[in-house]
Design an enzyme around this catalytic site. Structure first.
Site, PDB file in Angstrom:
ATOM      1  CD  GLN A   1      -2.937   1.344   2.191  1.00 19.90           C
ATOM      2  OE1 GLN A   1      -2.448   1.406   3.321  1.00 19.90           O
ATOM      3  NE2 GLN A   1      -4.228   1.510   1.973  1.00 19.90           N
TER       4      GLN A   1
ATOM      5  CE1 TYR B   1      -3.210   9.526   7.201  1.00 18.54           C
ATOM      6  CE2 TYR B   1      -4.326   7.607   6.312  1.00 18.54           C
ATOM      7  CZ  TYR B   1      -3.792   8.293   7.386  1.00 18.54           C
ATOM      8  OH  TYR B   1      -3.844   7.746   8.641  1.00 18.54           O
TER       9      TYR B   1
ATOM     10  NE  ARG C   1      -8.727   0.116   2.467  1.00 17.45           N
ATOM     11  CZ  ARG C   1      -8.734  -0.116   3.771  1.00 17.45           C
ATOM     12  NH1 ARG C   1      -7.924   0.548   4.569  1.00 17.45           N
ATOM     13  NH2 ARG C   1      -9.531  -1.036   4.289  1.00 17.45           N
TER      14      ARG C   1
HETATM   15  C1  LIG Z   1      -4.443  -0.869  13.835  1.00 21.33           C
HETATM   16  C2  LIG Z   1      -5.033  -0.380  12.543  1.00 21.33           C
HETATM   17  C3  LIG Z   1      -4.184   0.071  11.539  1.00 21.33           C
HETATM   18  C4  LIG Z   1      -4.700   0.484  10.301  1.00 21.33           C
HETATM   19  N1  LIG Z   1      -3.838   0.856   9.304  1.00 21.33           N
HETATM   20  C5  LIG Z   1      -4.307   1.153   8.067  1.00 21.33           C
HETATM   21  C6  LIG Z   1      -3.416   1.406   6.983  1.00 21.33           C
HETATM   22  O1  LIG Z   1      -2.185   1.351   7.124  1.00 21.33           O
HETATM   23  N2  LIG Z   1      -3.961   1.703   5.771  1.00 21.33           N
HETATM   24  C7  LIG Z   1      -5.322   1.762   5.570  1.00 21.33           C
HETATM   25  O2  LIG Z   1      -5.771   2.033   4.454  1.00 21.33           O
HETATM   26  N3  LIG Z   1      -6.177   1.493   6.579  1.00 21.33           N
HETATM   27  C8  LIG Z   1      -5.703   1.168   7.798  1.00 21.33           C
HETATM   28  N4  LIG Z   1      -6.585   0.843   8.815  1.00 21.33           N
HETATM   29  C9  LIG Z   1      -8.016   0.677   8.499  1.00 21.33           C
HETATM   30  C10 LIG Z   1      -8.301  -0.802   8.207  1.00 21.33           C
HETATM   31  O3  LIG Z   1      -7.643  -1.239   7.036  1.00 21.33           O
HETATM   32  C11 LIG Z   1      -9.813  -1.066   8.043  1.00 21.33           C
HETATM   33  O4  LIG Z   1     -10.301  -0.215   7.033  1.00 21.33           O
HETATM   34  C12 LIG Z   1     -10.607  -0.826   9.315  1.00 21.33           C
HETATM   35  O5  LIG Z   1      -9.980  -1.447  10.435  1.00 21.33           O
HETATM   36  C13 LIG Z   1     -12.027  -1.376   9.182  1.00 21.33           C
HETATM   37  O6  LIG Z   1     -12.013  -2.775   8.894  1.00 21.33           O
HETATM   38  P1  LIG Z   1     -12.318  -3.859  10.043  1.00 21.33           P
HETATM   39  O7  LIG Z   1     -13.657  -3.476  10.635  1.00 21.33           O
HETATM   40  O8  LIG Z   1     -12.346  -5.177   9.374  1.00 21.33           O
HETATM   41  O9  LIG Z   1     -11.226  -3.716  11.072  1.00 21.33           O
HETATM   42  C14 LIG Z   1      -6.091   0.469  10.082  1.00 21.33           C
HETATM   43  C15 LIG Z   1      -6.946   0.061  11.109  1.00 21.33           C
HETATM   44  C16 LIG Z   1      -6.425  -0.368  12.316  1.00 21.33           C
HETATM   45  C17 LIG Z   1      -7.370  -0.854  13.393  1.00 21.33           C
END
Ligand SMILES: Cc1cc2nc3c(=O)[nH]c(=O)nc-3n(C[C@H](O)[C@H](O)[C@H](O)COP(=O)(O)O)c2cc1C
Length: 366
Positions: free
Chosen positions: A105, A186, A233
């Site tokens: 990413q 971002y 994304r």
């Molecule tokens: C610890 C953590 C780190 C994350 N880092 C990123 C990231 O680096 N890039 C990104 O696009 N989203 C990031 N997200 C968002 C997740 O990819 C995801 O969109 C979000 O957790 C919702 O999905 P879920 O309900 O399955 O957790 C992060 C979320 C969490 C909790």
């Protein structure tokens, strides 16, 4: 026939993604864990962590800054120096040896940074000089965001070149493809949305001008990678990092149309507020985005096993990305398939630290 069996067969069935065959439709969403080593380079424990999760149909790496300027959090990995390429090579080799596939990413945070994270303590950059609410996560703690330095037109072009450079670095590091991070407030999102873009040059004002940076970044990445190895994304309904738009359906309808026209292989859509309510903008029509995109639609945000089964079976999604569940469940696909209980990782383990809360979550079969 038992519907549930049919649904299971579909979620766990292989699917083509460009030239790749994913062994199932369960994706590991990008997860920043703030555990890179010196020089923002991935290290051995990062390779262990990703390889443990290789049963995902596809892993998307944690967001990786394309330059020092693109960094906004402590201890996140870069994807621009030779040392970082060597560090990522440990990761991609380990994932491939474990039978997995991994995209990188590509990330530039824009204004969501802090002078402490910038070269020589400089100001973070953005389309316009608008200070975001909130705090930056630095090595010395949380620091209030500052008013960013607005980019000149020429400087926007320099960042587009940084994306091409990072795309090449990702290729040298052995990734299977790249995901352009245009979500969560971002830099690319800051150009696309009205709350953060007050520019009067070619990169602001009209919808087409607000789309120009996304378009040029995608074209730069496509100068390195075939389109069938590039995804993007978006988080159309998310206010993450203090962002908003006056007409998100139109803005993201156009964004999806543009990347579809460029032939990108998937759109990865965070449906709702990132990590929060799925109905963040009531009535937002995600299905319209899917209909207008010729490639694959990857859904994310708060998906449970049942929701994923239904979304795939009903053709509302081609792939489902899970985020948080992967932290505590390295064998998430097996657990979903077997309907086994999931381990909930504590939030204290999310960002920063060592192997604890990172590589020490166990598979059920070990
Ligand atoms: C610890 C953590 C780190 C994350 N880092 C990123 C990231 O680096 N890039 C990104 O696009 N989203 C990031 N997200 C968002 C997740 O990819 C995801 O969109 C979000 O957790 C919702 O999905 P879920 O309900 O399955 O957790 C992060 C979320 C969490 C909790």
């Amino acid at each position: 026939m038992d519907t549930n069996v049919t649904q299971l067969a579909t979620l766990f069935q292989p699917v083509r993604l460009g030239p790749l065959t994913l062994k199932n439709r369960v994706v590991m969403a990008p997860l920043t864990r703030s555990r890179a080593g010196a020089g923002d380079s991935p290290q051995a424990m990062n390779a262990t962590y990703y390889a443990q999760r290789a049963e995902a149909g596809l892993i998307i790496s944690e967001a990786s800054q394309i330059s020092q300027q693109g960094k906004g959090y402590a201890w996140t990995p870069g994807i621009y120096s030779d040392a970082q390429v060597a560090g990522w090579r440990l990761v991609t080799d380990a994932v491939h040896a474990a039978g997995g596939l991994i995209y990188c990413q590509l990330w530039h945070v824009g204004r969501i940074s802090h002078p402490e994270l910038q070269q020589a303590g400089g100001l973070p950059v953005a389309p316009s000089a608008i200070r975001p609410e909130g705090q930056a996560f630095t090595e010395t703690g949380l620091k209030r965001h500052v008013t960013p330095r607005p980019l000149t037109t020429a400087q926007v072009g320099d960042i587009v070149q940084d994306y091409a450079h990072a795309a090449r670095a990702a290729q040298r590091a052995g990734f299977d493809g790249v995901e352009i991070h245009a979500a969560n407030g971002y830099l690319i999102d800051q150009f696309m949305r009205t709350k953060t873009n007050y520019r009067t040059d070619l990169y602001g004002g009209t919808l087409e001008n607000r789309m120009r940076f996304l378009t040029e970044v995608a074209q730069a990445v496509l100068s390195v990678w075939d389109a069938d190895r590039v995804g993007v994304r978006f988080a159309p309904a998310s206010a993450a990092n203090d962002i908003a738009d006056s007409d998100p359906q139109t803005t993201f309808g156009r964004a999806v149309e543009i990347v579809g026209g460029l032939g990108l292989v998937y759109v990865h859509i965070i449906e709702g507020q990132t990590g929060g309510p799925r109905a963040a903008i009531p009535g937002f029509d995600f299905a319209a985005l899917k209909r207008s995109f010729p490639g694959l639609y990857m859904a994310n945000n708060g998906y449970t096993r049942d929701m994923a089964l239904e979304a795939i079976a009903d053709h509302r999604a081609d792939l489902v990305a899970f985020g948080k569940p992967w932290i505590g469940n390295p064998d998430l696909v097996s657990r979903l398939r077997n309907h086994s209980p999931l381990t909930v990782a504590p939030q204290s383990a999310f960002y920063g630290g060592g192997e604890g809360g990172y590589t020490d979550f166990k598979r059920l079969d070990k």
